[in-house]
Design a protein around this motif. Structure first.
Motif, short mmCIF file in Angstrom:
data_model
loop_
_atom_site.label_atom_id
_atom_site.label_comp_id
_atom_site.label_asym_id
_atom_site.label_seq_id
_atom_site.Cartn_x
_atom_site.Cartn_y
_atom_site.Cartn_z
N SER A 86 44.16 18.86 -22.19
CA SER A 86 43.73 20.35 -22.22
C SER A 86 43.93 21.27 -21.79
O SER A 86 43.74 22.62 -21.95
N THR A 88 45.15 14.46 -20.25
CA THR A 88 44.72 14.98 -21.00
C THR A 88 45.01 16.16 -22.24
O THR A 88 46.38 16.85 -21.54
N TYR A 145 48.45 17.62 -15.45
CA TYR A 145 49.21 18.57 -15.52
C TYR A 145 50.35 18.45 -15.63
O TYR A 145 51.28 19.54 -14.77
N SER A 164 39.85 14.07 -20.47
CA SER A 164 40.22 13.28 -19.86
C SER A 164 38.84 12.88 -18.31
O SER A 164 38.97 11.82 -17.89
N ASP A 200 45.78 11.14 -11.62
CA ASP A 200 45.22 12.22 -13.10
C ASP A 200 46.57 13.10 -12.95
O ASP A 200 47.19 13.87 -12.20
#
Ligand SMILES: Cc1ncc(COP(=O)(O)O)c(C=O)c1O
Length: 388
Positions: A244, A242, A215, A110, A212
């Motif tokens: 990740s 993301t 998490y 991202s 964003d």
């Protein structure tokens, strides 16, 4: 075989006693670099340290994603054009959110999406509004296009000061709203996000808002929900996600954003989002659909988080409310002092996060085993809190 080649082959688990593939994939670019044309871990997990210094996923991807990855390794990778896996990934994500594929952009992480957002909407006359401390990449990107930064300090609970951010947003190019926030780990419920977004859009209609949600899969609060419904409805609002973090695929580089087609197109035209490869796309589709694994991952992270927070509490140190795979703890002393002492005892913890580097440290959550060992080190270094 040259030395560097041999160590690379070993590191991806093909050469005998190497790191496991899942572990390497779960660790991201923060720890990798090119050296002499080969990818070499800068801080390989076998450097003797427990690495809880960047918010990666120590467990790596789920089994179904690893299986998908292995299946995708075939002579078919010689046929990268047209990238049908990539199309399938976009369609899978679009279907999940009930949008057209044109409302989804895919990036190699991202990070490029955050960079593209700041470049698309900020300029010398259009500042970026962000929180302080927050994830710094949009700030860096905005500076690179000559935009000024309005960094609004987090409040007493280390949550974003949404009132002050909305005020600052008047005439701004873009607001970066990290929910949950890195590094403070705090989050806002959907109702607060909605109120903020509608207020900014009313008072400053041309200001873009990037939410964003790197998490968000880790939150324990059912009221903390994705802002995608707002991104679907309102021009200039987009949500970045993301693979990740909870998906454990930092090393595979995959992220996406959802917003109105015109909004996300502006982002992808402002900055290259990279060129997705078929292996990552195959693992990404599988991980996206494997909701059972995501639930297991969320639970395991919560177990590790609770253990870690409990250990700090026992010593008398408080952390902020935690919706991420890191904890942000008031240790009442400079983060550097703590970090250096922990490193000498084999544990690498997070960098400074100004303006809170004199009192707070960020500790990423590793495996339970790693955290048990890390907590013993924290106890040795910190002792009981006396000054808090
Ligand atoms: C809040 C936040 N957003 C975005 C990113 C970028 O992650 P990636 O480029 O790996 O998707 C990170 C990475 O740590 C992050 O903490």
């Amino acid at each position: 075989m040259s030395l560097s080649r041999r160590s690379f082959v070993r590191s991806i688990g093909l050469g005998g006693a190497g790191l496991s593939t899942a572990l390497v994939i779960g660790r991201g670019r923060e720890a990798m670099a090119f050296q002499g044309g080969m990818v070499q871990p800068l801080q390989p997990p076998d450097d003797g340290l427990i690495h809880i210094d960047s918010n990666e996923n120590a467990r790596g991807p789920g089994k179904s994603s690893l299986d998908a990855l292995h299946r995708a390794i075939s002579p078919r990778v010689g046929r990268g054009y047209p990238p049908d896996y990539v199309r399938d990934l976009t369609t899978t994500i679009a279907q999940h959110y009930g949008v057209d594929p044109g409302a989804v952009i895919i990036g190699t992480g991202s990070g490029p999406i955050l960079e593209g957002g700041a470049r698309a909407f900020c300029s010398a006359t259009k500042p970026l509004v962000t929180a302080s401390p927050s994830y710094a990449q949009p700030e860096g990107a905005a500076r690179r296009v000559g935009a000024s930064i309005k960094a609004i300090p987090v409040d007493r609970d280390l949550k974003l000061d949404l009132n002050a951010m909305a005020e600052a947003a008047k005439g701004a190019g873009m607001v970066f709203f990290c929910n949950p926030n890195n590094p403070t780990a705090t989050a806002h419920p959907f109702s607060a996000v909605e109120q903020f977004v509608r207020r900014v859009k009313k008072e400053s209609p041309d200001t873009a808002i990037l939410v964003d949600e790197a998490y968000i899969d880790y939150t324990y609060d059912p009221n903390v929900k994705t802002a995608v419904p707002l991104a679907k409805e309102l021009p200039g609002v987009f949500v970045a996600r993301t693979f990740s973090k909870a998906h454990g695929m930092a090393g595979l580089r995959l992220g996406y954003a959802v917003g109105q087609p015109e909004t996300v197109r502006a982002v992808s035209q402002a900055w290259s989002l990279g060129s997705m490869n078929t292996l990552t796309a195959a693992a990404g589709i599988t991980s996206f659909l494997d909701t059972a694994h995501m639930e297991e991952e969320r639970k395991e992270n919560a177990r590790v988080r609770d253990f870690t927070l409990q250990a700090f509490r026992k010593m008398g140190y408080e952390a902020s409310d935690c919706h991420t795979n890191c904890v942000f703890v008031n240790i009442g002393r400079p983060a550097k002092e703590f970090r250096d002492a922990c490193r000498k005892l084999g544990v690498a913890v997070g960098r400074d996060f100004p303006p809170m580097e004199k009192t707070h440290t960020r500790i990423s959550l590793g495996t339970m085993d790693e955290m048990r060992k890390a907590v013993e080190v924290f106890e040795k270094v910190l002792g009981k809190a006396t000054n808090l």
